[in-house]
Design an enzyme around this catalytic site. Structure first.
Site, short mmCIF file in Angstrom:
data_model
loop_
_atom_site.label_atom_id
_atom_site.label_comp_id
_atom_site.label_asym_id
_atom_site.label_seq_id
_atom_site.Cartn_x
_atom_site.Cartn_y
_atom_site.Cartn_z
N ASN A 290 -21.59 66.88 -40.87
CA ASN A 290 -21.47 65.43 -40.83
C ASN A 290 -20.51 64.90 -39.78
O ASN A 290 -20.70 63.81 -39.27
CB ASN A 290 -21.03 64.92 -42.20
CG ASN A 290 -20.87 63.41 -42.23
OD1 ASN A 290 -21.83 62.68 -42.00
ND2 ASN A 290 -19.65 62.95 -42.48
N GLY B 138 -21.22 61.88 -60.19
CA GLY B 138 -21.29 62.27 -61.59
C GLY B 138 -22.61 61.99 -62.28
O GLY B 138 -22.81 62.39 -63.42
N GLU C 107 -22.97 69.79 -51.49
CA GLU C 107 -21.87 69.12 -52.19
C GLU C 107 -22.25 67.66 -52.41
O GLU C 107 -21.92 66.78 -51.60
CB GLU C 107 -20.56 69.20 -51.38
CG GLU C 107 -19.38 68.63 -52.15
CD GLU C 107 -18.49 67.66 -51.37
OE1 GLU C 107 -17.48 67.23 -51.90
OE2 GLU C 107 -18.83 67.33 -50.20
N ASP D 282 -21.09 70.72 -46.92
CA ASP D 282 -20.13 69.66 -47.22
C ASP D 282 -20.78 68.28 -47.07
O ASP D 282 -21.78 68.12 -46.38
CB ASP D 282 -18.99 69.80 -46.19
CG ASP D 282 -17.78 68.95 -46.50
OD1 ASP D 282 -17.20 69.13 -47.58
OD2 ASP D 282 -17.40 68.11 -45.66
C1 ABC Z 1 -6.98 64.01 -46.62
C2 ABC Z 1 -5.75 64.32 -47.44
C3 ABC Z 1 -5.78 63.63 -48.79
C4 ABC Z 1 -5.98 62.14 -48.59
C5 ABC Z 1 -7.25 61.92 -47.77
C6 ABC Z 1 -7.45 60.44 -47.47
O1 ABC Z 1 -7.17 62.62 -46.53
O2 ABC Z 1 -5.67 65.74 -47.63
O3 ABC Z 1 -4.58 63.89 -49.49
O4 ABC Z 1 -6.11 61.52 -49.85
C7 ABC Z 1 -11.16 67.23 -46.15
C8 ABC Z 1 -9.87 67.84 -46.65
C9 ABC Z 1 -9.01 66.80 -47.36
C10 ABC Z 1 -8.83 65.56 -46.48
C11 ABC Z 1 -10.22 65.04 -46.08
C12 ABC Z 1 -10.15 63.81 -45.20
O5 ABC Z 1 -10.91 66.08 -45.37
O6 ABC Z 1 -10.19 68.90 -47.53
O7 ABC Z 1 -7.75 67.37 -47.65
O8 ABC Z 1 -8.14 64.58 -47.25
O9 ABC Z 1 -9.51 64.10 -44.00
C13 ABC Z 1 -15.71 67.12 -49.01
C14 ABC Z 1 -14.79 68.34 -49.15
C15 ABC Z 1 -13.37 67.92 -48.89
C16 ABC Z 1 -13.23 67.52 -47.43
C17 ABC Z 1 -14.32 66.65 -46.97
C18 ABC Z 1 -14.29 66.17 -45.61
C19 ABC Z 1 -15.47 66.46 -47.71
O10 ABC Z 1 -15.03 69.00 -50.35
O11 ABC Z 1 -12.43 68.93 -49.19
O12 ABC Z 1 -11.95 66.86 -47.27
O13 ABC Z 1 -14.85 67.23 -44.81
C20 ABC Z 1 -16.09 61.95 -50.78
C21 ABC Z 1 -17.21 62.70 -50.08
C22 ABC Z 1 -17.13 64.20 -50.34
C23 ABC Z 1 -15.74 64.74 -49.97
C24 ABC Z 1 -14.70 63.94 -50.80
C25 ABC Z 1 -13.29 64.41 -50.51
O14 ABC Z 1 -14.83 62.55 -50.48
O15 ABC Z 1 -18.46 62.19 -50.50
O16 ABC Z 1 -18.11 64.85 -49.56
N1 ABC Z 1 -15.60 66.19 -50.17
C26 ABC Z 1 -16.45 59.12 -55.28
C27 ABC Z 1 -17.53 59.08 -54.22
C28 ABC Z 1 -17.60 60.38 -53.43
C29 ABC Z 1 -16.24 60.73 -52.88
C30 ABC Z 1 -15.26 60.86 -54.07
C31 ABC Z 1 -13.87 61.27 -53.63
O17 ABC Z 1 -15.21 59.62 -54.77
O18 ABC Z 1 -18.78 58.82 -54.81
O19 ABC Z 1 -18.52 60.24 -52.36
O20 ABC Z 1 -16.32 61.99 -52.18
O21 ABC Z 1 -13.34 60.31 -52.76
C32 ABC Z 1 -17.21 59.62 -60.51
C33 ABC Z 1 -18.38 59.17 -59.69
C34 ABC Z 1 -18.26 59.73 -58.27
C35 ABC Z 1 -16.91 59.33 -57.67
C36 ABC Z 1 -15.79 59.79 -58.58
C37 ABC Z 1 -14.41 59.48 -58.03
O22 ABC Z 1 -15.96 59.27 -59.90
O23 ABC Z 1 -19.59 59.60 -60.28
O24 ABC Z 1 -19.31 59.25 -57.47
O25 ABC Z 1 -16.83 59.93 -56.37
O26 ABC Z 1 -17.29 59.05 -61.78
CA CA Z 2 -22.87 60.72 -41.41
#
Ligand code: ABC
Ligand code: CA
Length: 469
Positions: A120, A232, A228, A204
């Site tokens: 992505n 929920g 991924e 991812d």
């Molecule tokens: C960094 C810092 C964090 C800081 C953040 C802003 O920036 O480390 O402390 O808070 C990577 C790194 C992270 C880094 C990020 C951004 O990059 O590992 O450390 O965070 O620079 C994947 C991976 C994840 C990775 C990335 C990016 C993607 O597993 O490790 O992060 O390559 C979204 C994405 C998902 C992503 C996740 C982290 O964010 O869709 O692919 N994971 C909602 C949304 C989701 C969203 C989620 C979390 O919140 O729908 O799309 O995920 O933000 C339920 C609902 C869900 C809902 C939850 C919260 O509640 O059903 O839909 O999810 O009830």
């Molecule tokens: Ca995209």
């Protein structure tokens, strides 16, 4: 074939930077924070005995490509998700040869390797001007959507074309809808899998790339794939399963968290309705999903509850409910911690203690699951069947075993009769895998097993003959 083989695995999720060093442990090395701490692929290769002793048969490793080297407001790209060069490996984790060797060593032990990949985005530190020339192969502004951060995660267009991240670290959103970019990615994944002999992929940010991208991409990889889909709702996840073989099981995760970790806890009846019945209504085959109760993006269970009987129940649910269990490194050492980076503490702080109570409890559960799979080849394709349900207890059977989950907590005790299907003229004998206590159910109609739940602890009862010693 590959899907069927993956279904029989128990996966160990590794954060490469935080799992093990290449050589003798560094006693004073830090084990937390947002900077690289020094874990490598050679380190993983050195600790395969540890993973096997736990019973896991496959590993999932962090993304392997070269990341940006910047020290940002969120630290470094130690997790591997901030790509800069898709054609080179991350030098912090080792050399290409180290990675080839790791996969070879896994295969020598009949273990599988799943690699995490990102299609992505690439990453840029800060809000300033971007020097596109440092990115490979996408070295032009025209390869990316304009900078605009995702606002609404439930809006498809926003999610697919916006940038993740923020002005601290912007995740430059690649134009994955363009045919030339898709063609690149198909060649790239074919090469990557062939070069390192990976057995599976974890893709991812599934929600952030339009769905049509995936089928030809996965086809080119020729291996099993977990997407991924961070959501929920089983309807939402089910929809994506038309485009990929499997997904990480967020719907189950949220129900487990609500039943066992968060207050107020939902009843086991509600758990059964949502986690089992509703999931089956929208997901064609729940036995193929990747189950987890912790990962690198969510708080540890012990970051939400301190009751270890609830944690044990969540672990039993992870290992025995329909699906492929994924153990996140540190769970076996009872790591505690909230949001990242607190949930990502390095495993060396535990000294890889194989005498730890939780290591042994988990190892037992995983080995019993593996024995059941050997004895009952259809174990992994057979859905759990509910035998008993009340507000605090849920009992189900799968081939060769009966499992009892309780969310009353460590101050609760219960006693109830469970009807067990027993063939005429036989006695069904079950053994508690921890206490080795024997339970018999005979076919008086109905045949019942009187279960006593002590201190809210889960029970795993197996037919004694199915345990291979
Ligand atoms: C960094 C810092 C964090 C800081 C953040 C802003 O920036 O480390 O402390 O808070 C990577 C790194 C992270 C880094 C990020 C951004 O990059 O590992 O450390 O965070 O620079 C994947 C991976 C994840 C990775 C990335 C990016 C993607 O597993 O490790 O992060 O390559 C979204 C994405 C998902 C992503 C996740 C982290 O964010 O869709 O692919 N994971 C909602 C949304 C989701 C969203 C989620 C979390 O919140 O729908 O799309 O995920 O933000 C339920 C609902 C869900 C809902 C939850 C919260 O509640 O059903 O839909 O999810 O009830
Ligand atoms: Ca995209």
């Amino acid at each position: 074939q590959s899907t069927q083989r993956w279904k029989t695995q128990c996966i160990y999720q590794i954060l490469t930077d935080r799992f093990a060093f290449s050589d003798e442990d560094h006693p004073k090395a830090p084990s937390t924070g947002r900077m690289y701490l020094g874990g490598t692929w050679r380190g993983i290769a050195r600790k395969l005995d540890y993973i096997q002793e736990l019973g896991c048969t496959a590993v999932w490793i962090s993304p392997i490509v070269k990341n940006i080297e910047d020290v940002t407001g969120y630290g470094q790209g130690y997790h591997g998700y901030w790509a800069q060069d898709l054609l080179d490996v991350n030098p912090h984790f080792g050399t290409k040869q180290d990675l080839i060797d790791l996969v070879q060593q896994l295969h020598d032990r009949n273990m599988l390797c799943m690699v995490d990949i990102v299609v992505n985005h690439m990453a840029h530190a800060g809000s300033g001007e971007i020097d596109y020339s440092k990115y490979r192969p996408f070295n032009s502004e025209a390869d990316y959507h304009p900078r605009r951060y995702v606002q609404n995660y439930d809006d498809t267009v926003d999610c697919e074309t916006g940038w993740l991240g923020d002005d601290t670290v912007g995740l430059m959103d690649i134009r994955t809808e363009e045919p030339r970019i898709q063609a690149f990615f198909q060649d790239w994944i074919r090469d990557l899998v062939e070069t390192y002999h990976f057995d599976g992929l974890r893709i991812d940010t599934i929600k952030h790339v339009h769905r049509e991208f995936y089928p030809p991409f996965i086809e080119a990889s020729k291996v099993f794939t977990f997407g991924e889909v961070f959501h929920g709702d089983p309807r939402y996840v089910g929809d994506y399963l038309q485009y990929m073989p499997s997904s990480i099981n967020y719907p189950l995760y949220y129900q487990i968290r609500k039943a066992f970790a968060q207050l107020p806890r939902i009843s086991m009846k509600e758990f059964y309705d949502k986690a089992i019945l509703e999931a089956r209504a929208y997901i064609p085959d729940t036995t193929v999903l990747g189950n987890f109760i912790e990962n690198h993006d969510v708080p540890r269970i012990l970051g939400m509850t301190s009751d270890s009987s609830l944690l044990l129940n969540a672990l039993v649910a992870l290992i025995y409910l329909d699906g492929i269990p994924i153990v996140f490194q540190g769970q076996e050492q009872m790591f505690v911690g909230g949001d990242d980076p607190e949930n990502r503490n390095a495993l060396w702080s535990s000294h890889y203690d194989t005498t730890h109570f939780m290591f042994n409890v988990l190892s037992k559960m995983i080995h019993v699951r593996q024995s059941l799979i050997q004895k009952f080849p259809d174990f992994c394709n057979t859905l759990s069947n509910c035998l008993y349900l009340d507000n605090h207890n849920y009992v189900f059977e799968r081939p060769g075993c009966i499992v009892c989950l309780c969310n009353g907590g460590s101050n609760s005790n219960f006693k109830f009769p469970v009807n067990v299907p027993v063939e005429q003229g036989t006695v069904a004998r079950f053994m508690d895998i921890w206490t080795e206590e024997i339970f018999d159910a005979s076919p008086s109609s109905p045949s019942t097993l009187n279960l006593i739940v002590d201190a809210g602890l889960p029970k795993v009862l197996v037919q004694p003959s199915s345990i291979l010693r």
